[in-house]
Scaffold this motif. Structure first.
Motif, PDB file in Angstrom:
ATOM      1  N   LEU A 126       0.798  -1.213   0.000  1.00  0.00           N
ATOM      2  CA  LEU A 126       0.000   0.000   0.000  1.00  0.00           C
ATOM      3  C   LEU A 126       0.839   1.275   0.000  1.00  0.00           C
ATOM      4  N   LYS A 127       1.953   1.279   0.738  1.00  0.00           N
ATOM      5  CA  LYS A 127       2.758   2.489   0.895  1.00  0.00           C
ATOM      6  C   LYS A 127       3.884   2.614  -0.131  1.00  0.00           C
ATOM      7  N   LEU A 128       3.977   1.678  -1.052  1.00  0.00           N
ATOM      8  CA  LEU A 128       5.044   1.728  -2.058  1.00  0.00           C
ATOM      9  C   LEU A 128       4.576   2.579  -3.237  1.00  0.00           C
ATOM     10  N   GLU A 129       4.622   3.862  -3.061  1.00  0.00           N
ATOM     11  CA  GLU A 129       4.032   4.783  -4.028  1.00  0.00           C
ATOM     12  C   GLU A 129       4.903   5.038  -5.245  1.00  0.00           C
ATOM     13  N   GLY A 130       6.106   4.468  -5.293  1.00  0.00           N
ATOM     14  CA  GLY A 130       6.969   4.656  -6.459  1.00  0.00           C
ATOM     15  C   GLY A 130       7.358   3.353  -7.126  1.00  0.00           C
ATOM     16  N   LEU A 131       6.728   2.238  -6.732  1.00  0.00           N
ATOM     17  CA  LEU A 131       7.099   0.928  -7.264  1.00  0.00           C
ATOM     18  C   LEU A 131       6.723   0.813  -8.740  1.00  0.00           C
ATOM     19  N   GLU A 132       7.690   0.374  -9.564  1.00  0.00           N
ATOM     20  CA  GLU A 132       7.462   0.236 -11.007  1.00  0.00           C
ATOM     21  C   GLU A 132       7.499  -1.217 -11.471  1.00  0.00           C
ATOM     22  N   ARG A 133       8.330  -2.039 -10.830  1.00  0.00           N
ATOM     23  CA  ARG A 133       8.425  -3.447 -11.230  1.00  0.00           C
ATOM     24  C   ARG A 133       8.169  -4.346 -10.023  1.00  0.00           C
ATOM     25  N   LEU A 134       7.243  -5.290 -10.199  1.00  0.00           N
ATOM     26  CA  LEU A 134       6.933  -6.252  -9.146  1.00  0.00           C
ATOM     27  C   LEU A 134       6.903  -7.637  -9.766  1.00  0.00           C
ATOM     28  N   TYR A 135       7.871  -8.476  -9.374  1.00  0.00           N
ATOM     29  CA  TYR A 135       7.983  -9.831  -9.920  1.00  0.00           C
ATOM     30  C   TYR A 135       7.598 -10.830  -8.833  1.00  0.00           C
ATOM     31  N   LEU A 136       6.458 -11.489  -9.018  1.00  0.00           N
ATOM     32  CA  LEU A 136       5.968 -12.481  -8.060  1.00  0.00           C
ATOM     33  C   LEU A 136       5.712 -13.821  -8.746  1.00  0.00           C
ATOM     34  N   GLN A 137       6.325 -14.047  -9.897  1.00  0.00           N
ATOM     35  CA  GLN A 137       6.117 -15.301 -10.605  1.00  0.00           C
ATOM     36  C   GLN A 137       6.775 -16.468  -9.872  1.00  0.00           C
ATOM     37  N   HIS A 138       6.265 -17.670 -10.163  1.00  0.00           N
ATOM     38  CA  HIS A 138       6.774 -18.897  -9.551  1.00  0.00           C
ATOM     39  C   HIS A 138       6.647 -18.860  -8.023  1.00  0.00           C
ATOM     40  N   ASN A 139       5.404 -18.648  -7.559  1.00  0.00           N
ATOM     41  CA  ASN A 139       5.079 -18.729  -6.142  1.00  0.00           C
ATOM     42  C   ASN A 139       3.820 -19.583  -5.981  1.00  0.00           C
ATOM     43  N   ASN A 140       3.113 -19.435  -4.874  1.00  0.00           N
ATOM     44  CA  ASN A 140       1.909 -20.233  -4.616  1.00  0.00           C
ATOM     45  C   ASN A 140       0.686 -19.347  -4.410  1.00  0.00           C
ATOM     46  N   LEU A 141       0.613 -18.252  -5.134  1.00  0.00           N
ATOM     47  CA  LEU A 141      -0.494 -17.323  -4.992  1.00  0.00           C
ATOM     48  C   LEU A 141      -1.761 -17.879  -5.646  1.00  0.00           C
ATOM     49  N   THR A 142      -2.892 -17.705  -4.970  1.00  0.00           N
ATOM     50  CA  THR A 142      -4.179 -18.122  -5.523  1.00  0.00           C
ATOM     51  C   THR A 142      -5.025 -16.932  -5.954  1.00  0.00           C
TER      52      THR A 142
END
Length: 350
Positions: A126-142
């Motif tokens: 929520l507070k990451l107001e400047g984030l441009e790249r987020l890599y969450l591949q190869h996890n166990n997210l549903t």
């Protein structure tokens, strides 16, 4: 020369004195180095916290922290100065809300190849107001984590267990240009993509889709939907997508009845992959198309009208690659006048 001789004489006189007292004559040199390390640590602390022992923070690049491939099972302490955080290839299962409390300056967050679950991610982004790249591949997210930053440009969720994507998941992401959702278990996307005004690359291949999403962003350039269970396409499937150049629909359940007339007869399209479907005829394509893949279908006829409605000096197909192997036609089925229409084709595989 005289100065060098004086220094040598001084050191010669100092050596016996140091040895008689059990001192290292070069100890002052290493002591100076340790002082430098000490002052460097103080500088790091003053710049937003010390680097955790399990990570590397190169002095030459103080805004980056490398914690990849360290066998971590929990989030390390992240100094506030860090903008580029590499946590991939670990065994982290959760990102608690406190984990990024000080790291509000993050621009890149790499957490692919971990063991993250949806229950382990709250409102941490929520507070990451400047984030441009987020890599969450190869996890166990549903599911897609809530409260994603609206500043994201590159978002990767491929190779998870996501089953559904709602409009709320991607709402307000006007800057997003790349979205990887392939190799999940998504069954329906509805209108969730409509708000992504800047999206140019969308990969939703290898899911459980039985129909294409209800709407696509107008600036889309690459669309990958192979390895799903799509049997038909809606009217005006590619209507309004003037920037679209690459479409891949291989390994689906498409039939002739499921493709409205002139669906692919749109200018601008460069590559179209319809291989490994259930087509019996070659669909009509634009004369601007350069690469057409139709292998492993059930095509029984080579129809020239699919490529050229009119054949003359100025009207001919720009097709360079045509693959038709694995169908129910042979090279003898190609009409003799095909060379006039397909004059730029470097290879026709049957």
């Amino acid at each position: 020369m005289a100065m060098r001789l004086e220094i040598l004489v001084f050191l010669s006189a100092l050596l016996p004195l140091c040895l008689s007292h059990g001192l290292d004559p070069l100890g002052w040199l290493f002591q100076r180095q340790s002082y430098g390390h000490y002052f460097g640590s103080l500088q790091a602390d003053s710049a937003g916290g010390a680097c955790p022992d399990e990570c590397d923070c190169p002095p030459s690049y103080p805004v980056a922290m490398y914690c990849d491939g360290r066998g971590l099972t929990a989030m390390p302490t992240i100094p506030s100065r860090i903008k580029y955080l590499y946590l991939q290839n670990n065994a982290i299962t959760a990102v608690p809300d406190s984990a990024l409390a000080n790291a509000t300056n993050l621009v890149w967050l790499m957490m692919h190849h971990n063991q993250l679950t949806s229950d382990g991610i709250g409102k941490v982004f929520l507070k990451l107001e400047g984030l441009e790249r987020l890599y969450l591949q190869h996890n166990n997210l549903t599911s897609i984590p809530p409260n994603l930053p609206r500043t994201l440009r590159d978002l990767r969720f491929n190779h998870n267990k996501i089953e559904k994507v709602t409009p709320a998941d991607l709402e307000g992401m006007d800057n997003l240009t790349i979205l990887y959702l392939h190799d999940n278990a998504v069954t329906d996307m509805g209108t969730s993509l409509k708000a992504l005004k800047s999206l140019t690359l969308l990969d939703i291949s290898s899911n459980k889709l039985t129909k294409v999403p209800d709407a696509f962003p107008e600036d889309l350039h690459q669309l990958y939907m192979e390895f799903n269970s799509i049997a038909s396409l809606p009217e005006s499937f590619l209507g309004g997508l003037a920037q679209l150049q690459y479409v891949r629909l291989a390994h689906n359940q498409l039939t002739d009845k499921g493709i409205p007339p002139n669906t692919f007869n749109v200018s601008g399209l460069v590559e179209l992959d319809l291989s490994f479907n259930k087509l019996e005829r070659i669909p009509s394509i634009s004369t601007t198309l350069q690469h057409l893949y139709l292998q492993a279908n059930q095509i029984k006829e080579f129809t020239m009208g699919s490529f050229c409605s009119i054949i003359d000096v100025t009207n001919f197909s720009k097709l360079r690659t045509l693959r038709l192997e694995g169908n129910e036609i042979s090279r003898q089925d190609i009409p003799s006048d095909s060379a006039l229409c397909l004059r730029q084709a470097s290879s026709i595989d049957i």
